[in-house]
Design a protein around this motif. Structure first.
Motif, PDB file in Angstrom:
ATOM      1  N   VAL A   1     -11.206 -39.878 -36.961  1.00 13.24           N
ATOM      2  CA  VAL A   1     -11.873 -38.602 -36.659  1.00 13.24           C
ATOM      3  C   VAL A   1     -12.494 -38.634 -35.265  1.00 13.24           C
ATOM      4  O   VAL A   1     -12.356 -37.684 -34.480  1.00 13.24           O
ATOM      5  CB  VAL A   1     -12.933 -38.280 -37.723  1.00 13.24           C
ATOM      6  CG1 VAL A   1     -13.755 -37.063 -37.319  1.00 13.24           C
ATOM      7  CG2 VAL A   1     -12.274 -38.044 -39.082  1.00 13.24           C
ATOM      8  N   LEU A   2     -13.183 -39.718 -34.922  1.00  9.76           N
ATOM      9  CA  LEU A   2     -13.802 -39.830 -33.598  1.00  9.76           C
ATOM     10  C   LEU A   2     -12.749 -39.767 -32.496  1.00  9.76           C
ATOM     11  O   LEU A   2     -12.917 -39.074 -31.484  1.00  9.76           O
ATOM     12  CB  LEU A   2     -14.587 -41.143 -33.493  1.00  9.76           C
ATOM     13  CG  LEU A   2     -15.875 -41.233 -34.309  1.00  9.76           C
ATOM     14  CD1 LEU A   2     -16.448 -42.659 -34.230  1.00  9.76           C
ATOM     15  CD2 LEU A   2     -16.905 -40.224 -33.812  1.00  9.76           C
ATOM     16  N   PHE A   3     -11.661 -40.478 -32.706  1.00 14.71           N
ATOM     17  CA  PHE A   3     -10.583 -40.484 -31.719  1.00 14.71           C
ATOM     18  C   PHE A   3      -9.993 -39.087 -31.558  1.00 14.71           C
ATOM     19  O   PHE A   3      -9.695 -38.646 -30.431  1.00 14.71           O
ATOM     20  CB  PHE A   3      -9.493 -41.470 -32.141  1.00 14.71           C
ATOM     21  CG  PHE A   3      -8.332 -41.543 -31.200  1.00 14.71           C
ATOM     22  CD1 PHE A   3      -8.425 -42.261 -30.016  1.00 14.71           C
ATOM     23  CD2 PHE A   3      -7.145 -40.881 -31.486  1.00 14.71           C
ATOM     24  CE1 PHE A   3      -7.352 -42.324 -29.134  1.00 14.71           C
ATOM     25  CE2 PHE A   3      -6.076 -40.937 -30.613  1.00 14.71           C
ATOM     26  CZ  PHE A   3      -6.177 -41.662 -29.434  1.00 14.71           C
ATOM     27  N   ALA A   4      -9.830 -38.375 -32.655  1.00 10.71           N
ATOM     28  CA  ALA A   4      -9.254 -37.027 -32.602  1.00 10.71           C
ATOM     29  C   ALA A   4     -10.144 -36.074 -31.818  1.00 10.71           C
ATOM     30  O   ALA A   4      -9.651 -35.233 -31.057  1.00 10.71           O
ATOM     31  CB  ALA A   4      -9.042 -36.498 -34.020  1.00 10.71           C
ATOM     32  N   VAL A   5     -11.452 -36.190 -31.978  1.00  7.14           N
ATOM     33  CA  VAL A   5     -12.381 -35.306 -31.262  1.00  7.14           C
ATOM     34  C   VAL A   5     -12.295 -35.546 -29.753  1.00  7.14           C
ATOM     35  O   VAL A   5     -12.237 -34.602 -28.951  1.00  7.14           O
ATOM     36  CB  VAL A   5     -13.820 -35.507 -31.767  1.00  7.14           C
ATOM     37  CG1 VAL A   5     -14.816 -34.760 -30.880  1.00  7.14           C
ATOM     38  CG2 VAL A   5     -13.944 -35.021 -33.214  1.00  7.14           C
ATOM     39  N   VAL A   6     -12.290 -36.822 -29.351  1.00  2.52           N
ATOM     40  CA  VAL A   6     -12.179 -37.145 -27.920  1.00  2.52           C
ATOM     41  C   VAL A   6     -10.853 -36.616 -27.366  1.00  2.52           C
ATOM     42  O   VAL A   6     -10.793 -36.047 -26.261  1.00  2.52           O
ATOM     43  CB  VAL A   6     -12.291 -38.667 -27.696  1.00  2.52           C
ATOM     44  CG1 VAL A   6     -12.028 -39.009 -26.233  1.00  2.52           C
ATOM     45  CG2 VAL A   6     -13.668 -39.160 -28.114  1.00  2.52           C
ATOM     46  N   THR A   7      -9.789 -36.768 -28.124  1.00  2.00           N
ATOM     47  CA  THR A   7      -8.473 -36.279 -27.704  1.00  2.00           C
ATOM     48  C   THR A   7      -8.507 -34.772 -27.457  1.00  2.00           C
ATOM     49  O   THR A   7      -8.000 -34.283 -26.447  1.00  2.00           O
ATOM     50  CB  THR A   7      -7.416 -36.594 -28.780  1.00  2.00           C
ATOM     51  OG1 THR A   7      -7.314 -38.011 -28.946  1.00  2.00           O
ATOM     52  CG2 THR A   7      -6.061 -36.046 -28.390  1.00  2.00           C
TER      53      THR A   7
END
Length: 480
Positions: A136-142
């Motif tokens: 989830v964190l990675f998706a938000v940054v992306t």
């Protein structure tokens, strides 16, 4: 910040806002391919039965063949100043382009998800959370990076190309300290099905970039050499992917089940422990961030292209941009969370099945651009279903469907195997059929009536409000 955030989406980029050099395609695609999913792709050639020597040879051939097709698409960007898929309206019709677009969007969501699974593991280690939180964190940054757009994407590519290259050099040295390279190279036993599997894995990797590669070359000045764009794109993508895939082959051949059990953890363990391990978790996340931003950015523009064909929309507001990007992020994250425990088993079939739908599109697009239209398009007509390209171009849609169906007898995946696979020794040659059959058919049909092709490219850019300007610099076909 306002100068950094991109204003354009599916509209043509005017000459006054063009910038950059063809070399920037090299750094972008090198950085996008020096990453963990490419490592896994290379490893699959060995995991499914290939030896080191012939797996490497097959991967090289696939990267060069698929990369050349992909780079031919990249060369279209500077000439037209358009995203890749909106140009497909010239072949399939303003509304008909939605057919391949639906499959392209599915591809973006799938690649976003598969990338998020591995990047989520690295992010979880860095943040001391679990894999789901890391995803989830990675998706938000992306999503945030994709929302900023073109300039930050190229900056990210330049950073990743340097950082990831240095990291892969170090990891390669560490790996060679652990393995007997002579033994691995000495155990060569040619198998045609395994060789063709390796070719298909790397070719599908390259061809899957085709639907969005011109998105990242469309801001280059219009007079940028098509040859330079082609060669810098091909070299960056082929070198980066072959580098990663070679590492994957050697890791899979030497690690036994350790790599299969935990791909991210095993690669990081090669680097070291403590702060060194944290650095390599960061490298993995950075490499995946580069490619996942491309997937998100290309996904939202494909959604806009598909929907705008029916709504007559020519531009997109910042709010609309954020909504489309959020949709791609949410869909990709949901798939990643559901499939994170069966990643490796499904990824090979996902790659090869995608190839079934993108090779016919690629064949039609390239034949039209280089042989039929010869780089001459009426850009305003791409938004007008009553214009020269029409709403639906049934000849191209039929060729596309024939191209897909022609591959099925030759397709070999876990959930479907065609009747001609066994006589070929189990080899999957469907992607070759998917390129050749529709290319020949479309060329034979389209050359009979070229009345829709303008004598010269018609622009009608924002530099010339309300005008359908003719560019004096865009004529005929330029060799790529």
């Amino acid at each position: 910040m306002a100068a950094v955030v991109e204003k354009h989406s599916i509209d043509v980029v005017p000459d006054s806002e063009r910038h950059g050099r063809a070399f920037h395609q090299f750094t972008l695609w090198l950085g996008a391919n020096l990453q963990i999913t490419a490592v896994v792709t290379g490893a699959l050639a060995v995991v499914f039965g290939g030896d080191v020597v012939w797996s490497l040879a097959g991967l090289v051939l696939g990267n060069l063949l698929g990369g050349a097709v992909m780079a031919l698409h990249s060369a279209q960007g500077p000439k037209l100043g358009l995203p890749q898929m909106i140009q497909s309206r010239a072949q399939f019709g303003v509304k008909g382009a939605v057919v391949p677009l639906l499959l392209v969007i599915l591809m973006y969501v799938g690649f976003f998800a598969s990338g998020s699974v591995l990047a989520g593991q690295a992010t979880a280690e860095l943040t001391h959370t679990n894999d789901a939180t890391g995803i989830v964190l990675f998706a938000v940054v992306t999503a945030v990076m994709a929302a900023v757009g073109y300039r930050v994407i190229h900056i990210l590519g330049r950073v990743a190309s340097v950082v990831c290259a240095l990291a892969f050099v170090y990891l390669g040295v560490r790996l060679l300290d652990r393995v007997d390279l002579g033994d691995l190279l000495g155990d060569a036993h040619f198998s045609l099905p395994m060789f063709l599997l390796a070719v298909s894995l790397s070719a599908s990797w390259q061809l899957a970039f085709g639907p969005y590669v011109a998105d990242y070359s469309r801001y280059l000045p219009r007079d940028t050499s098509a040859k330079a764009t082609f060669w810098w794109t091909l070299s960056g993508s082929a070198i980066g992917s072959q580098w990663s895939m070679t590492f994957g082959v050697l890791v899979a051949a030497s690690s036994g089940g350790a790599f299969l059990d935990n791909q991210v953890g095993y690669v990081v363990s090669l680097g070291g422990a403590g702060l060194v391990a944290s650095f390599f978790y960061f490298v993995i996340a950075l490499g995946k961030l580069t490619i996942n931003v491309l997937n998100t950015y290309g996904g939202f523009m494909s959604m806009v292209t598909g929907i705008s064909g029916f709504r007559g929309q020519r531009a997109l507001s910042q709010r609309g941009r954020a909504v489309y990007i959020a949709l791609i992020m949410v869909a990709g994250t949901a798939v990643a969370l559901v499939g994170k425990d069966s990643f490796l088993a499904s990824f090979k079939d996902f790659l090869l099945f995608l190839l079934t739908f993108f090779t016919p599109w690629s064949a039609v697009n390239l034949v039209d651009y280089y042989l039929i239209s010869k780089e001459r398009y009426d850009i305003p007509a791409l938004a007008d279903p009553r214009g020269r390209y029409g709403a639906w171009r049934w000849d191209a849609l039929v060729v596309y469907a024939v191209g897909v169906l022609a591959q099925l007898p030759f397709l070999a995946t876990h959930f479907y195997t065609g009747p001609l696979v066994e006589p070929l020794g189990g080899a999957d040659v469907s992607w070759i059929v998917g390129l050749v059959v529709p290319a020949v058919l479309y060329w034979a049909l389209a050359r009979r009536d070229t009345s829709h092709v303008p004598e010269r490219t018609i622009l009608g850019t924002p530099d010339e409000p309300g005008k359908r300007g003719v560019s004096p610099t865009v004529t005929g076909a330029g060799a790529a």
